[in-house]
Each structure stands twice: as structure tokens, then as C-alpha cells.
Design an enzyme around this catalytic site. Sequence first.
Site, PDB file in Angstrom:
ATOM      1  N   GLY A  56     -18.470   4.703  -4.293  1.00 23.90           N
ATOM      2  CA  GLY A  56     -19.710   5.181  -4.906  1.00 23.90           C
ATOM      3  C   GLY A  56     -20.031   4.467  -6.202  1.00 23.90           C
ATOM      4  O   GLY A  56     -20.897   4.925  -6.963  1.00 23.90           O
ATOM      5  N   VAL A  67     -13.981  -9.641   9.410  1.00 21.95           N
ATOM      6  CA  VAL A  67     -14.909  -9.854  10.520  1.00 21.95           C
ATOM      7  C   VAL A  67     -14.542 -11.159  11.209  1.00 21.95           C
ATOM      8  O   VAL A  67     -14.186 -12.135  10.545  1.00 21.95           O
ATOM      9  CB  VAL A  67     -16.372  -9.898  10.015  1.00 21.95           C
ATOM     10  CG1 VAL A  67     -17.321 -10.226  11.145  1.00 21.95           C
ATOM     11  CG2 VAL A  67     -16.764  -8.573   9.365  1.00 21.95           C
ATOM     12  N   CYS A 103     -12.191 -12.906   0.266  1.00 17.80           N
ATOM     13  CA  CYS A 103     -11.351 -14.084   0.202  1.00 17.80           C
ATOM     14  C   CYS A 103     -11.250 -14.570  -1.232  1.00 17.80           C
ATOM     15  O   CYS A 103     -11.762 -13.953  -2.159  1.00 17.80           O
ATOM     16  CB  CYS A 103     -11.954 -15.202   1.061  1.00 17.80           C
ATOM     17  SG  CYS A 103     -12.371 -14.681   2.746  1.00 17.80           S
ATOM     18  N   GLY A 133     -16.976 -13.125   0.556  1.00 11.11           N
ATOM     19  CA  GLY A 133     -17.948 -12.043   0.580  1.00 11.11           C
ATOM     20  C   GLY A 133     -18.177 -11.490   1.961  1.00 11.11           C
ATOM     21  O   GLY A 133     -17.427 -11.769   2.910  1.00 11.11           O
ATOM     22  N   GLU A 134     -19.207 -10.684   2.060  1.00 11.89           N
ATOM     23  CA  GLU A 134     -19.641 -10.140   3.340  1.00 11.89           C
ATOM     24  C   GLU A 134     -21.167 -10.179   3.399  1.00 11.89           C
ATOM     25  O   GLU A 134     -21.846  -9.830   2.432  1.00 11.89           O
ATOM     26  CB  GLU A 134     -19.179  -8.685   3.514  1.00 11.89           C
ATOM     27  CG  GLU A 134     -17.674  -8.510   3.626  1.00 11.89           C
ATOM     28  CD  GLU A 134     -17.076  -9.096   4.897  1.00 11.89           C
ATOM     29  OE1 GLU A 134     -17.846  -9.408   5.822  1.00 11.89           O
ATOM     30  OE2 GLU A 134     -15.841  -9.246   4.942  1.00 11.89           O
TER      31      GLU A 134
END
Length: 617
Positions: free
Chosen positions: A381, A58, A2, A82-83
Site C-alpha cells: 500500500g 514472468v 533484476c 522492472g515489470e
Amino acid sequence: MCGISGFFHARQDFLQRQGLFQSVLDSMNQSLRRRGPDDQGTYLSSHFGLAHVRLSIVDLFTGHQPMVKKSHGYTWGIVYNGELYNTEELREELKVLGYSFDTESDTEVILTAYLEYGPDFIKKLNGIFAMAVMDQEKNRLLLFRDRAGVKPLFYGDCKGTLVFSSEIKGLFAFPELEPVLDRDGLNQIFSIGPARTRGNGVFQGVREVLPGHLLICSEEGIRQECYWKLESRPHEDSYEKTIEKTAFLVEDSIKRQMVSDVPICTFLSGGVDSSLVSAVCAAQLRRKNQRLTTFSFDFAGNQKHFKASSFQPSQDRPFVEQMAAYLDSDHHFLECSTEEQTALLTDSVLAHDLPAMADVDSSMMYFCSQVSPHCKVALTGECADEIFGGYPWFHREECLNTPTFPWTMDLKARQVLLDDSFLEGLGMEAYVEKTYEESLAQVPKLPGESPTEARRREISYLNLVWFMQTLLNRMDRTSMYSGLEARVPFADHRIIEYLWNVPWDMKARDGVVKNLLRQAGRGKLPDEILFRRKSPYPKTYDRGYESLLAAKVREILTDSSSPVLPFLDREKTEKFLVSPSDYGKPWYGQLMAAPQMMAYVIQINIWLQTYRPKIVW
């Protein structure tokens, strides 16, 4: 992911001019709209203004922000970017304490954790985040940033009002907060850019919350606190135990970061880092009878124009083809043309609010724009080289022993186009030396280390707080500009903490660069991939790209209104444009050589045209 923004003043009543400050919140949201195209919201009270734009990953239907909770006559609120990767563990812990939840979002879990634990709740989080928590009971605003600095969070002061935003442009949506550039900011751009000193927002008065830190803003002022930092201690695990722990941490981080209510994909270069991430993801999805989607990046015509060098020994495509077949992934080969990466130099500046990594940045923007219509979440990665010691400056004597930043050992390449009087006033050498020495002074020392091992610890620290931050900035801005969430499982703080104290002999046993990571990946990848020599992010070798850039630089030189002109020497620049370019000696990192110097100058000019900062020095 966000975009967040807002403001706080402990004594000013924003509701007395509600219309004005509501429009400010709306403008802040508009400035960050590309970070969150799915939803937006605002909250305004006497002392607080909160704004949020959302990219739904989510809890797609009940995760609206700003989120507020009321209790005992007070209101608490949060805006969060964030997550969280340990949401369920923390939710269960809070349920045992008697809390209930109205949503499935990690946002509600975080706000509830603040209510229970206060600011110390942040130590319980495993994730990437930047957030602002409104505490009306104590009349304070708290700003938090994740440990590795994956998510950005800038702030500034405007006549006692604390203003914050995910991106610098959001700050300038606040009335009377104007862009000003002083000598320090000019040095950030010309002497060390595209890197930035930690916490430095380049514009005068603009700061960034430090990774692993929080700001507490109250009637007493602003107080900064560190909640996480690296600690040096002897490594006591055997080599075999170190491989086992590393393998667990890497796999656990990748699995945790697969959490999503929308499809995920991976970036696949055919190198060990992205291949290992992709292999773990593919195995997890296979258990659900799902197939992993992968994307690789290259430049149009590179099969014809590519020239191997010590930095870039081979092309990626043959290894990508091998890995895509090995994983049975739904693979997409993406190519960027010279025209596309040139055109996107402007968008790159708009995404960063600063000059960036030239075409290394603009090409990634193009690739992310092509991925986002297919997937909203990508695992990458990124950061493995910084953490596991993959760069040449970890093992080449001339890089290891240089008394400056090893990715910019010679400042002459930065001075080749600049006006002599500007250089004299800038004091480039002194600025870089001072900045470098200040960084070295912050390295957590380990008594008893050999001089070589102590130096590698210094190089590791510089990589984590400087070079890795530049690449994390690139990944955040280029992906979020197209509404794509790019995750970085190697930047899990548990991996960083553990690898920080692993000695070089274990990281590069038998002289094999990143051998520890390769050993930890045994059984997951073919040996040809597992032990492939490092090849960095690709770049174009088409001389036509250089011609495009030279033409744009000449346009700048012939336009008397070009704001970068006072900093350039016309004669030097013209000579540079007709000289053969050296593609093998970068002036920053491993990829930025002569063509990227032209592109960087173009970006500086775009930046000055766009933000029109007042220059005071």
C-alpha cells in the site's frame, strides 16, 4: 525484478582489453547478485558492456538478459529491471505492425518497441522500470527510468566512459571509479538525510537518472530529456465522477500489477491502503479458486511497550486480524526483535550503499527476508499517503505553513550530536534553505488558485519528489536484498497524474483525511477499516532497543579509528545517551526520533567504514 549495470564509450574499443572488461562486467554482476539470484548474463562489444542479474517473475525460462536483436547488419540490446503492466496490449500493437516474438517476456516487447518507435516508445509503457538500450546503428546508449522513480538507476563518468548500475556499488566495480565525498555529499547525509535531492548520488560525480527522464549517451556527450512530468490544470470532474475515476484507476492498477508466473502476496497492516490492495487481490484470486497470502509486521513486545501518540494512535494487530478474517487470507504475523533490527543496521547500509532510515529500514529488511521464502512478489500500500494527502503536513497549520520541508521542520535535532566546527563548515541551514527553494521553484503552478490551495500543491509536489522517493528507495532496497519484488500499485502514473489536480476539498471532504480514497473503496472493505485513523509503519517502543543502540554508540566513541568521530562532539553525544528519549517528536518523517538518531549515527559510521570515501571539503 533484476539488477542492471554496464558501460559505454563511443570511441574506445573495449575488445582490445576483452579480458579486463569482461571481468569488470562479472564484478558488476557479483555486486548486484542479491537483486537477481536466479540468472545472470553479460554482453561485451567494442563500445558497449552490459550486465544483468535476474529475479525470475514472468517468462521463467526464456527471459534471459542481456537480450539482443540483429537486423540489417546492426545489433540492438537491452538490460532491464522492472515489470511492464501493459505488455499484452503493446505486444499486439507490434504484431499488427509485422513483428513476431520468440519469448513471452516484457523485455523483448520493450526492445522491439524501441526498434519501431525509437526513444518515444517509453511513453507507451505502463510499469516500473530502469533500463539501458544499446543502439549500435547510432552508436549510442540510452538510459530510461520510470515516471515515479520506483526503480533505481545510477550513473557516473570515468574518463569519458559512461558507467551505470541499479545500485551505487555497481559503479565502483569499474576500474578507477572511486568513492569521494565532498561538502555537498556531507550535507546530503547530515542536513537532509535519509532523503536525497533528486538525481543526487551523494558520492562526488555519482548521479541518478531522474524519474520520468532518459539519458542519451553518444559521441556528442550526454543529453538528458524529460518524457513525463506533472502538469497543473483545473479539475473539471464532479465529486461523484472523481470518486468513480479514482476507484477505477486504483482497482485497474492493482489488477495489472498482479501479473506474475509465480505466486503473489500482499503486505497487510490493517490500514485502508494495504487493506484495499489486499481486497482487490483476494477477489481476483478467488475467481481462480485461489487464496491470497498476506503478511503483517510488528515488533516483539509491542503489546507490552506500545504508547499511543498523535503520530501512532493505535496498534495494527486487531485491525489485521479483522481484515485477514474478512478476506479469508492465509495470513502470517511476523515480528522483529530489537536484536534483529539492530544487527541488520549494517545490511541496511550495504543494501542502500548509504545510511538509510535506521531501524525503519533494517526492520523492513528483516520482514522482507521472512516473506521471500514464501513468495517472490508482494503488492504493498506504499505511496497512497503521498498521493492522497494522508500525512499531517497536509492539514496541520504548523506543518502546512512552515518555510521548509515539513517532515524536518527543526534542524536542531540533527545538530545535537555534531561538532560545532563541523556544523559551521557544513552550513546546514543555508544548504537546506537553498535546496528547499530550488524544489519550490519546480512546482507546476496553477494560475488563480487560492494561497492555501497553492500551498497544498507545493506540499504535494515536495511529497512526491522527496518523501515518496525516500520510501520507494527503502521498499526497493529492502525487498530486493532478499530477492523479493515489492510492487506499489498506488504509484501508477495515471493515479499520480489524476490526483495531482484534484482539489483538497475532494481529497479530504468533510475534514476526513484521504476521504476520496475511502469513498473509492466503499463496498470493498468494512467501514471500521475504511475509516480507520491513519497509523504509520510500526516501530518498537522497547527501551531495551535504545540501550542496545547506546552501547553501540559508546563503542564508536571509544574506538579512535571510528570514521564518524571527526563529525561528532563527544560531550554532546555522551549527554544525549543518558538523557530520556523523546519518542513523540520525530526529526524526520513520523517515526524517526531519538533512538533512530542513534541508529542513524551508527549507520553513518558503518557506511564510512565500508566505502572509505576520500573526503574533500
